[in-house]
Design an enzyme around this catalytic site. Structure first.
Site, mmCIF file in Angstrom:
data_model
loop_
_atom_site.group_PDB
_atom_site.id
_atom_site.type_symbol
_atom_site.label_atom_id
_atom_site.label_comp_id
_atom_site.label_asym_id
_atom_site.label_seq_id
_atom_site.Cartn_x
_atom_site.Cartn_y
_atom_site.Cartn_z
ATOM 1 C CB CYS A 335 -0.260 1.505 3.804
ATOM 2 S SG CYS A 335 0.394 2.328 2.357
ATOM 3 N NE ARG A 364 6.317 8.686 -0.699
ATOM 4 C CZ ARG A 364 5.085 9.130 -0.538
ATOM 5 N NH1 ARG A 364 4.610 10.065 -1.334
ATOM 6 N NH2 ARG A 364 4.326 8.643 0.413
ATOM 7 C CD GLN A 382 3.497 9.485 4.508
ATOM 8 O OE1 GLN A 382 3.528 8.323 4.914
ATOM 9 N NE2 GLN A 382 2.919 9.832 3.374
ATOM 10 C CG ASP A 384 0.651 7.119 7.113
ATOM 11 O OD1 ASP A 384 -0.515 7.439 6.786
ATOM 12 O OD2 ASP A 384 1.287 6.205 6.567
ATOM 13 C CG HIS A 386 -2.758 2.981 7.349
ATOM 14 N ND1 HIS A 386 -1.442 3.225 7.659
ATOM 15 C CD2 HIS A 386 -2.918 3.313 6.047
ATOM 16 C CE1 HIS A 386 -0.817 3.660 6.571
ATOM 17 N NE2 HIS A 386 -1.687 3.733 5.584
ATOM 18 C CE LYS A 466 -5.377 11.938 -3.862
ATOM 19 N NZ LYS A 466 -3.918 11.858 -3.900
ATOM 20 C CG HIS A 512 -4.343 4.495 3.040
ATOM 21 N ND1 HIS A 512 -3.104 3.935 2.839
ATOM 22 C CD2 HIS A 512 -5.238 3.577 2.619
ATOM 23 C CE1 HIS A 512 -3.253 2.725 2.309
ATOM 24 N NE2 HIS A 512 -4.534 2.488 2.159
#
Length: 639
Positions: A335, A364, A382, A384, A386, A466, A512
């Site tokens: 992000c 991570r 991911q 991912d 946004h 979320k 997200h």
RNA sequence: GCCGCCGUAGCUCAGGGGUAGAGCGCACCAUUGGUAAUGGCGAGGUCGGAGGUUCGAUUCCUCCCGGCGGCACCA
């Protein structure tokens, strides 16, 4: 007046126990009775009914859940009794029934080992044999505390002290053993039977808190009879066969080794599967109005400080000190980087919504004990994205996202998807007014999307509420994969803005969102969902072309060539081994289609098609087989 | 990270104070066969790593690494 489930009624002059009612109905029932329900609430057989009520006698044949809860809770008690008989220096704590079994948490200096489990199990069977009567007493609070203190049961005594003062303190006694417990229980230990088995020992924290003392937990499973127990054990063995780590090795998909703990070495076949999924996703995203970007792996700590990650997520981040004394973090999320792209140049309200996607490679530092094959790794990618939008656009964007997500899950073969709404956590960024707005917006959007959802209080992200999307696989396990998070905080912290219709600067909202979550984990789920038997479009190798004898080699190569030209993934097997052997090998490899070619097929320009799991075969003209299999192998996004 | 168990051939596992064994797989030879195992022969191991005890350690002890199952964690 007692009403039975079949509607019949019986009169008793005064209070009666469940046992007496059962006996009144018949001696067989009296013998089989385990407990009973008074107006729907489960009670000991020895408890009395004092008023008119509808009652139901519970026996081994009654409704599953109730019987299992009774059996398993009793099994926990019998196990605790056995443990304290064998190891008198052991303290008891809690021992509930759980799905498929039970556990009990003990305090003891010496560890329990697998041999102990055998001894305990044998002693449990003796206790069942003894058929100890189980009775319930209600104790005074102080007396109970004193009793447990004196008998060295510190945890029991402590537990009573934490109970509300109006809570009844009940104690269940069986033989010489007793436990603080709310019940209900079986009338005697003999009713438990012997269809139980102790499974494993593990550590568990007192009251589930890692700051507390660690207890020793013994898990067991308990069933109504041996047949059910055996069935359960067989099921466990079957589940083991679809374990993605095992299939990953057997099918040559991937491996993990100690020099790169928590990171995946994708082999050719696994990487093929991965790429198919990635290309599928890329295509779906493009069609849904997303654009794709790629952002750096190593980013200066300054950006993470601004975004709040350094404060909230530091212990999960890998960091590097470079030669210039800068601290760089390997990105754990995408992000902040996406906001940097957003901030290049000026954005007009006319540009919104912007849907910025990245197959973002993240690292991570996960606790070592959490690592698990592909399901929990330290390096993952991911799907991912946004969505930068105005507050007004949240509803339509959420709805569009939910539609996209269900369509994609459906393509992957997941039909059963649940949604959870997670609101503000205790540790969070942003003020309450902002959270009110964010939660309101997300709920409205969810309603607008027509989704049913359950509430998951306090589980939101630190920057916003979320939606969690949970899918269920073939063997009934739930996996949280997708997520959509409304974020008013990060655009503020990282100073993202757009120029509104009014010519002034405004803050965009960031959504997200991820659908698969991480490719690694999602592929793990897919492998287990399909037990390695992928549908054509996903299968790393779609077709094996196997010859009967070398006479057919030339023809087999021609067939192979046709399929390869058509973009299908094939292997050609010209080895000088029997066809039985080839069929067996490719079947064990879970290749969906085997095309057998011999003299006959070669002469007639046909193929003999055999599908995985089927013993039948079908002879088709080569062209027909080709067009049919091309159609079947199409990625759903290309159909 | 914590507790327990485990680490022997590519895989699954047996063994056990005197430098190791099976099945499958692999290589080679023979076999050219119609839909889930053809037969033969052979290669392959610093017994996870480092210390210690011992005349001698893969075996016993300690520490470390990793795996498995739970617990805790999972933005």
């Amino acid at each position: 007046m007692i009403t039975l489930p079949d509607g019949s009624k019986r009169n008793f002059s005064g209070p009666v126990t469940g046992f007496e009612i059962a006996a009144d109905i018949g001696p067989g029932l009296a013998k089989a009775a385990l407990a009973y329900k008074i107006d729907g609430s489960l009670t000991d057989l020895a408890a009395q009914v004092i008023k008119n009520a509808s009652i139901e006698i519970i026996t081994l044949k009654s409704d599953d859940d109730t019987v299992y809860d009774l059996l398993r809770h009793d099994a926990a008690h019998v196990m605790a009794e056995a443990v304290q008989e064998l190891y008198p220096d052991t303290q008891i704590t809690f021992g509930p029934a759980i799905e498929n079994g039970f556990y009990y948490d003990f305090v003891r200096d010496e560890p329990f080992n697998p041999d102990d489990l055998k001894k305990i199990e044998a002693r449990m069977k003796e206790i069942v044999e003894r058929n100890e009567t189980i009775t319930r007493d209600v104790w005074e609070r102080d007396k109970a505390i004193e009793f447990f203190e004196k008998s060295g049961e510190k945890y029991k005594a402590e537990h009573i002290q934490t109970l509300e003062s109006n809570v009844e303190i009940s104690v269940y006694r069986q033989g010489n053993w007793l436990d603080l417990c709310t019940g209900p229980h079986l009338p005697s230990t003999g009713k438990l039977g012997t269809a139980f088995k102790l499974m494993k020992v593990s550590g568990a924290y007192w009251r589930g808190d890692a700051r507390n003392q660690q207890l020793q937990r013994i898990y067991g499973t308990a069933w109504r009879n041996k047949k059910e127990l055996d069935f359960y054990i067989t099921q466990l063995e079957e589940a083991e066969k679809r374990d993605h780590r095992r299939l990953g090795r057997e099918m040559g998909l991937f491996h993990i080794q100690e020099e790169a703990v928590g990171s995946v070495f994708w082999h050719e076949k696994g990487w093929t599967l991965y790429r198919v999924c990635e290309e599928y996703m890329r295509n779906r995203l493009t069609k849904a109005g997303y654009f794709e970007v790629k952002t750096p792996q190593l980013v200066d700590r300054g950006l993470w400080e601004k975004s709040g990650h350094w404060e909230k997520f530091r212990e999960n981040m890998f960091t590097i000190n470079d030669d210039d004394d800068r601290v760089l973090a390997v990105k754990p999320m995408n992000c902040p980087c996406h906001v940097q792209i957003y901030k290049q140049g000026t954005t007009s309200y006319r540009d919104l919504p912007l849907r910025m996607a990245e197959f973002g490679s993240c690292h991570r530092y996960e606790p070592s004990g959490a690592l698990h094959g592909l399901m929990r790794v330290r390096a993952f990618t991911q799907d991912d994205a946004h969505i930068f939008c105005t507050e007004d656009q949240i509803v339509t964007e959420t709805k569009a996202f939910c539609d996209l997500l269900s369509s994609i899950y459906n393509d992957f073969g997941f039909k059963d998807v649940k949604v959870k709404f997670a609101d503000r956590p205790e540790v969070r960024a942003g003020d309450d007014a902002t959270w009110d707005r964010a939660e309101r917006a997300l709920i409205d959007a969810t309603d607008a999307a027509g989704l049913d959802y359950t509430h998951n209080p306090g589980e939101g992200a630190f920057y916003g509420p979320k939606l969690e999307f949970v899918l269920r696989d073939t063997i009934g396990r739930d996996w949280q994969c997708g997520t959509l998070q409304v974020d008013f905080v990060l655009p503020e912290r990282l100073d993202a803005s757009y120029i509104g219709e009014d010519g002034n600067k405004h803050r965009p909202v960031m959504l997200h969102r991820a659908i698969l979550g991480s490719f690694e984990r999602f592929l793990g789920i897919l492998i287990e969902h399909y037990a390695g038997r992928f549908p054509m479009w996903l299968a790393p190798v779609q077709i094996a072309i196997a010859t009967i004898t070398n006479d057919a080699d030339l023809y087999a190569e021609k067939v192979a060539n046709e399929f390869t030209k058509a973009g299908l993934r094939i292997v050609t097997d010209l080895r000088n081994v029997k066809i039985n052997y080839k069929v067996r090998e490719h079947s064990l490899d879970h290749i969906p289609v085997i095309l057998v070619v011999g003299r006959r097929e070669s002469d007639e320009n046909t193929v003999a098609l055999r599908r995985l799991g089927s013993k039948n075969q079908e002879v088709l003209a080569l062209d027909d087989a080709l067009s049919q299999l091309i159609e079947e192998a199409k990625r759903p996004d290309n159909k």
